[in-house]
Design an enzyme around this catalytic site. Structure first.
Site, PDB file in Angstrom:
ATOM      1  N   PRO A   1      -3.736 -28.933 -10.951  1.00 12.63           N
ATOM      2  CA  PRO A   1      -3.799 -30.384 -11.032  1.00 12.63           C
ATOM      3  C   PRO A   1      -2.650 -30.949 -11.871  1.00 12.63           C
ATOM      4  CG  PRO A   1      -5.892 -29.357 -11.626  1.00 12.63           C
ATOM      5  CD  PRO A   1      -4.827 -28.294 -11.681  1.00 12.63           C
ATOM      6  N   GLU A   2      -2.265 -32.182 -11.565  1.00  7.46           N
ATOM      7  CA  GLU A   2      -1.217 -32.858 -12.307  1.00  7.46           C
ATOM      8  C   GLU A   2      -1.834 -34.004 -13.106  1.00  7.46           C
ATOM      9  OE1 GLU A   2       2.154 -33.642  -9.709  1.00  7.46           O
ATOM     10  OE2 GLU A   2       1.631 -31.923  -8.470  1.00  7.46           O
TER      11      GLU A   2
ATOM     12  N   ARG B   1      -8.318 -19.048  -9.237  1.00  8.17           N
ATOM     13  CA  ARG B   1      -7.149 -18.173  -9.371  1.00  8.17           C
ATOM     14  C   ARG B   1      -6.875 -17.749 -10.811  1.00  8.17           C
ATOM     15  NH1 ARG B   1      -2.216 -20.011  -5.637  1.00  8.17           N
ATOM     16  NH2 ARG B   1      -1.620 -17.896  -6.251  1.00  8.17           N
TER      17      ARG B   1
ATOM     18  N   HIS C   1     -17.016 -19.498  -9.131  1.00  5.94           N
ATOM     19  CA  HIS C   1     -15.778 -19.292  -9.888  1.00  5.94           C
ATOM     20  C   HIS C   1     -15.878 -19.838 -11.312  1.00  5.94           C
ATOM     21  CE1 HIS C   1     -13.914 -17.895  -6.244  1.00  5.94           C
ATOM     22  NE2 HIS C   1     -14.176 -19.026  -5.625  1.00  5.94           N
TER      23      HIS C   1
END
Length: 270
Positions: A2-3, A106, A88
């Site tokens: 995310p930014e 990830r 996750h």
């Protein structure tokens, strides 16, 4: 991902759940990624802010006398918070009012609890430029730096000229400013246009709750998707017509990052 827009949206959703709450404990099984989180136990969240792509929580000692620690969260590529656990889930943050779950498919996200402002171990955070929506993002300083910036997109991604701009919003800002991503020096007019474009794109993206891409990785803590992807003009639109001139958007690799631009609207000068 995310930014800045995704991180700011996440911060706003978390703030009412964390502000003034006591962190009872933080559970995880990866102390190398989530460093010194035990230091947050028993501390009260006094403030929840954001710096670029980082979420920062100022923590107060149990007696309420001073801020004695700071929790720093970087979401990495696939990190995010949820109100319920999932497959996750990597970290569970327990407060005196309940639990919040951090998921990261990830596993590139990182947490750390440090002394307030002690960012020596995080050089990107320590050397980060001004916030794009803040008063410190001055056009004059940006114009001067852009005159010798080198390839402009990697320069933006470095976080030095401005905080929080990543791959998506660099492509979108450069498209809006009509600047080729590999342009090495910006004129006064180009840099001024880019400065304005960054402000506009970031403000619009925050208002839209960020961008949720086709992989569905990013979602807000309550599960809602961002909507700014519906306004993308360059990012992930390769093979589609430019919304401005109709020329096909192309994709290339620049500094190992997928890069999208219009070859007609964004012509490289050098």
């Amino acid at each position: 991902m995310p930014e800045l827009p995704e991180v700011e949206t996440t911060r706003r959703k978390l703030e009412p759940l964390l502000l003034g709450r006591t962190i009872v404990r933080i559970e995880h099984d990866a102390p190398d990624k989530y460093r010194d989180t035990h230091r947050a136990h028993g501390r009260v969240v006094r403030d929840l802010t954001r710096r670029g792509k980082y979420i920062l929580a100022r923590l107060q000692d149990p007696d309420g006398h001073e801020d004695d620690a700071e929790l720093i969260v970087h979401l990495g590529m696939t990190g995010g918070f949820r109100y319920e656990p999932g497959p996750h889930t990597r970290v569970t943050l327990h407060t005196d009012e309940g639990a919040i779950y951090y998921q990261d498919a990830r596993k590139f996200g990182k947490w750390a609890v440090v002394d307030p402002g002690a960012y020596a171990s995080m050089p990107t955070l320590a050397g980060m430029g001004p916030e794009p929506l803040g008063d410190d993002f001055a056009v004059d300083a940006f114009v001067r730096a852009a005159a010798t910036c080198g390839p402009v997109k990697p320069w933006l991604l470095s976080q030095v000229p401005v905080a929080g701009v990543g791959n998506i919003y660099a492509d979108e800002s450069l498209w809006r400013a009509r600047i080729h991503p590999a342009q090495r020096r910006l004129t006064l007019d180009e840099a001024t246009r880019l400065h304005a474009a960054i402000r506009e794109v970031m403000a619009e993206a925050v208002q839209a709750g960020g961008s949720t891409l086709s992989d569905g990785t990013y979602a807000q803590p309550d599960g809602l998707s961002g909507l700014f992807q519906q306004q993308h003009n360059a990012y992930a639109r390769d093979g589609e017509p430019c919304a401005r001139c109709g020329t096909t958007i192309t994709k290339s690799v620049l500094a190992q990052r997928g890069t999208h631009h219009c070859p007609a609207c964004q012509v490289r000068r050098d």
